[in-house]
Scaffold this motif. Sequence first.
Motif, PDB file in Angstrom:
ATOM      1  N   ASP A  31       0.852  -1.181   0.000  1.00 40.40           N
ATOM      2  CA  ASP A  31       0.000   0.000   0.000  1.00 40.40           C
ATOM      3  C   ASP A  31       0.886   1.228   0.000  1.00 40.40           C
ATOM      4  OD1 ASP A  31      -2.514  -1.182   0.067  1.00 40.40           O
ATOM      5  OD2 ASP A  31      -2.407  -1.467   2.234  1.00 40.40           O
ATOM      6  N   GLN A  33       0.406   4.702   0.732  1.00 40.53           N
ATOM      7  CA  GLN A  33      -0.497   5.701   1.270  1.00 40.53           C
ATOM      8  C   GLN A  33       0.266   6.608   2.215  1.00 40.53           C
ATOM      9  OE1 GLN A  33      -4.408   4.844   2.157  1.00 40.53           O
ATOM     10  NE2 GLN A  33      -4.330   2.719   1.560  1.00 40.53           N
ATOM     11  N   GLU A  39      -6.880   3.783   6.296  1.00 38.01           N
ATOM     12  CA  GLU A  39      -6.844   3.434   4.883  1.00 38.01           C
ATOM     13  C   GLU A  39      -8.127   3.897   4.197  1.00 38.01           C
ATOM     14  OE1 GLU A  39      -6.543  -0.503   2.055  1.00 38.01           O
ATOM     15  OE2 GLU A  39      -6.449  -0.719   4.212  1.00 38.01           O
ATOM     16  N   TYR A  80      -8.120  12.946  -2.781  1.00 40.40           N
ATOM     17  CA  TYR A  80      -7.319  11.851  -2.227  1.00 40.40           C
ATOM     18  C   TYR A  80      -7.056  10.858  -3.357  1.00 40.40           C
ATOM     19  CZ  TYR A  80      -8.529  13.419   2.497  1.00 40.40           C
ATOM     20  OH  TYR A  80      -8.677  14.143   3.651  1.00 40.40           O
ATOM     21  N   ARG A  82      -5.103   7.252  -4.062  1.00 44.53           N
ATOM     22  CA  ARG A  82      -4.438   6.104  -3.448  1.00 44.53           C
ATOM     23  C   ARG A  82      -4.256   5.014  -4.490  1.00 44.53           C
ATOM     24  NH1 ARG A  82      -4.091   9.573  -0.223  1.00 44.53           N
ATOM     25  NH2 ARG A  82      -4.486   9.482   2.000  1.00 44.53           N
TER      26      ARG A  82
END
Length: 139
Positions: A31, A33, A39, A80, A82
Amino acid sequence: MPRNLRVFIIISVFMLVLGCSKTSTNTQSVDLQPSGGSEITYGVAKKNIVIGKTRQEDVIKLFGSPDNMIMRQGRELWIYDRFRVESSSESSSGYGTLILFGGSSRKSTVSTQTKTLTVILDFNKVGIVEDFSMRVGGY
């Protein structure tokens, strides 16, 4: 050769060949991030963001600071972005022998998949979500 002996030899060879093969699978997920908040997933965003109710402070507690912020007509637009990289590998090998003859084989497969999520939040002038959209993709 007696029938029982033939059956015994065939079963023994079959079990030997099956017993000498090996398969292994390895899956790894990374991940990417930013730190802070939890998350961001499609489900978490859909569950927790309520138009006309969710405040900027609530969003920051959930997801941390936005990756990008745009001011438009005195209102804030938060974005955002991701993505997750998933990689998996599988390998198998086998070896079999029958008294004088033998053989081996090996096979390996690697695959990588990237999943993306973009969440765009449009806040009114007092900092409450007025509209939001999400986009999920992958390649």
